[in-house]
Design an enzyme around this catalytic site. Structure first.
Site, short mmCIF file in Angstrom:
data_model
loop_
_atom_site.label_atom_id
_atom_site.label_comp_id
_atom_site.label_asym_id
_atom_site.label_seq_id
_atom_site.Cartn_x
_atom_site.Cartn_y
_atom_site.Cartn_z
N ASP A 126 0.89 -1.15 0.00
CA ASP A 126 0.00 0.00 0.00
C ASP A 126 0.94 1.21 0.00
OD1 ASP A 126 -2.25 1.68 0.36
OD2 ASP A 126 -1.97 1.66 2.53
N LEU A 127 0.44 2.38 -0.38
CA LEU A 127 1.31 3.57 -0.45
C LEU A 127 1.16 4.44 0.81
CD1 LEU A 127 3.23 5.42 -2.09
CD2 LEU A 127 1.20 6.43 -3.13
N ASP A 128 -0.06 4.86 1.07
CA ASP A 128 -0.25 5.83 2.14
C ASP A 128 -0.15 5.20 3.53
OD1 ASP A 128 -0.75 8.36 3.19
OD2 ASP A 128 -2.85 7.86 3.51
N THR A 159 0.57 10.51 2.72
CA THR A 159 -0.12 11.51 1.91
C THR A 159 -1.40 12.01 2.58
OG1 THR A 159 -1.14 9.72 0.65
CG2 THR A 159 0.77 10.77 -0.34
N LEU A 190 -12.45 12.63 7.61
CA LEU A 190 -12.32 12.47 6.15
C LEU A 190 -11.36 11.36 5.77
CD1 LEU A 190 -11.98 16.24 5.10
CD2 LEU A 190 -14.07 14.88 5.26
N LYS A 191 -10.60 10.83 6.75
CA LYS A 191 -9.56 9.85 6.44
C LYS A 191 -10.17 8.57 5.86
CE LYS A 191 -6.03 11.62 9.48
NZ LYS A 191 -5.54 11.65 10.83
N ILE A 232 -12.06 8.25 3.34
CA ILE A 232 -13.38 8.44 2.73
C ILE A 232 -13.18 8.92 1.29
CG2 ILE A 232 -15.58 9.68 2.97
CD1 ILE A 232 -15.08 8.06 5.41
N ARG A 289 -13.62 10.91 -2.32
CA ARG A 289 -13.56 12.35 -2.58
C ARG A 289 -14.94 13.02 -2.46
NH1 ARG A 289 -10.70 13.96 -8.08
NH2 ARG A 289 -9.07 12.62 -7.27
N LYS A 321 -10.27 20.46 -5.21
CA LYS A 321 -9.52 19.81 -4.12
C LYS A 321 -8.38 18.99 -4.69
CE LYS A 321 -8.32 16.24 -1.54
NZ LYS A 321 -7.97 14.86 -1.84
N SER A 361 -2.21 0.59 -4.50
CA SER A 361 -2.79 1.81 -3.91
C SER A 361 -4.04 2.19 -4.68
CB SER A 361 -1.78 2.96 -3.99
OG SER A 361 -2.43 4.18 -3.71
N ALA A 362 -5.06 2.62 -3.96
CA ALA A 362 -6.30 3.06 -4.62
C ALA A 362 -6.15 4.46 -5.21
CB ALA A 362 -7.45 3.04 -3.62
N SER A 363 -5.01 5.10 -4.96
CA SER A 363 -4.81 6.47 -5.41
C SER A 363 -4.41 6.56 -6.88
CB SER A 363 -3.75 7.16 -4.56
OG SER A 363 -3.35 8.36 -5.17
N LYS A 364 -5.16 7.37 -7.64
CA LYS A 364 -4.80 7.58 -9.05
C LYS A 364 -3.51 8.38 -9.16
CE LYS A 364 -9.63 7.57 -10.61
NZ LYS A 364 -10.24 7.43 -9.27
N LYS A 376 -10.97 -1.74 -1.24
CA LYS A 376 -10.69 -2.44 0.01
C LYS A 376 -11.89 -2.22 0.94
CE LYS A 376 -5.87 -1.02 -0.61
NZ LYS A 376 -4.75 -0.19 -0.15
N GLU A 411 0.17 -2.99 4.93
CA GLU A 411 -0.95 -2.07 5.10
C GLU A 411 -0.89 -1.35 6.44
OE1 GLU A 411 -3.70 -0.71 4.04
OE2 GLU A 411 -3.95 -1.62 2.06
N ASP A 412 -1.54 -0.18 6.50
CA ASP A 412 -1.64 0.52 7.79
C ASP A 412 -3.08 0.66 8.25
OD1 ASP A 412 -1.98 4.04 7.21
OD2 ASP A 412 -2.38 2.42 5.81
#
Length: 223
Positions: A13-15, A21, A48-49, A51, A53, A82, A120-123, A151, A175-176
């Site tokens: 995972d990235l974050d 991030t 918001l963590k 969640i 966009r 954002k 990572s789910a991040s684009k 996830k 993962e975190d």
């Protein structure tokens, strides 16, 4: 139980694992809230963590009693604003933003011939890796646009192993978050959680922070 000698690949995972991030997301949402005249609070930021966009935007608008002030098209424009804020924050990142011990761990994995992929789910993940100077470490990145489920569904970790041409049983996922650990376990990989042992209780092994993540410590847990 998987033995350390069976492990051939690591799916990251990235974050919260390689870099943090979430702070940048917080900054970007804070900037948007300010521009809308919504009072920013720590509680709002914490809520918001993890969640999506659009759901995050709704929470901010509700906090300012503005949930009925915008059309769907306007809300999409605000969410895009954002993301622009966020990308500007990402572009300020440097290798100094790699979490403690992770660069040494990645170097060790590469030196010992382990295969690595990013789940990572991040684009924006490829952009983040570029700023951190880690692009070469992750030639295999799961494309979030190709996923049908987020996830805790195991799909992203299943794909992470497929990209490496490995059986999930030969992979360790890092993962975190509890939902991520659930996804790794569902994919049939060995789960390594980073953070609170109570929150990540479902993981096969838990390390308090990234600096404790080494091949030697992983081997101790598995054998």
């Amino acid at each position: 139980m998987t033995k350390f000698a069976d492990i051939k690949g690591f799916v990251f995972d990235l974050d919260g694992v390689i870099t943090d991030t979430s702070i940048l997301h917080g900054t970007a949402w804070h900037q948007l809230a300010d521009s809308l005249g919504v009072t920013w609070t720590k509680e709002l930021g914490d809520g918001l963590k993890g969640i999506s966009r659009m759901d995050s935007l709704e929470m901010i608008l509700k906090a300012g009693h503005k949930e009925n002030d915008y059309t769907q098209a306007q809300k999409e424009e605000l969410a895009a604003q954002k993301n622009t804020n966020y990308v500007a924050e990402v572009d300020k990142m440097t290798p100094a933003n790699i979490l403690p011990g992770m660069k040494a761990f990645l170097d060790d994995l590469r030196a010992k011939g382990y295969q690595l992929s990013l789940a990572s789910a991040s684009k924006n993940a490829p952009r983040v890796l570029g700023k951190l100077g880690l692009t070469d470490y992750f030639p295999k990145i799961v494309d979030p646009a190709s996923l049908k489920h987020g996830k805790p569904d195991p799909e992203i970790y299943t794909k992470g192993a497929e990209l490496l041409n490995l059986d999930p049983a030969q992979c360790i996922g890092l993962e975190d978050a509890a939902a991520g650990v659930q996804a790794i376990n569902g994919a049939g990989e060995t789960s390594l959680g980073i953070g609170d042992a109570t929150e990540l209780g479902a993981a096969d092994m838990v390390f308090a922070d990234t600096s404790a993540v080494t091949l030697a410590n992983i081997a101790k847990h598995l054998d």
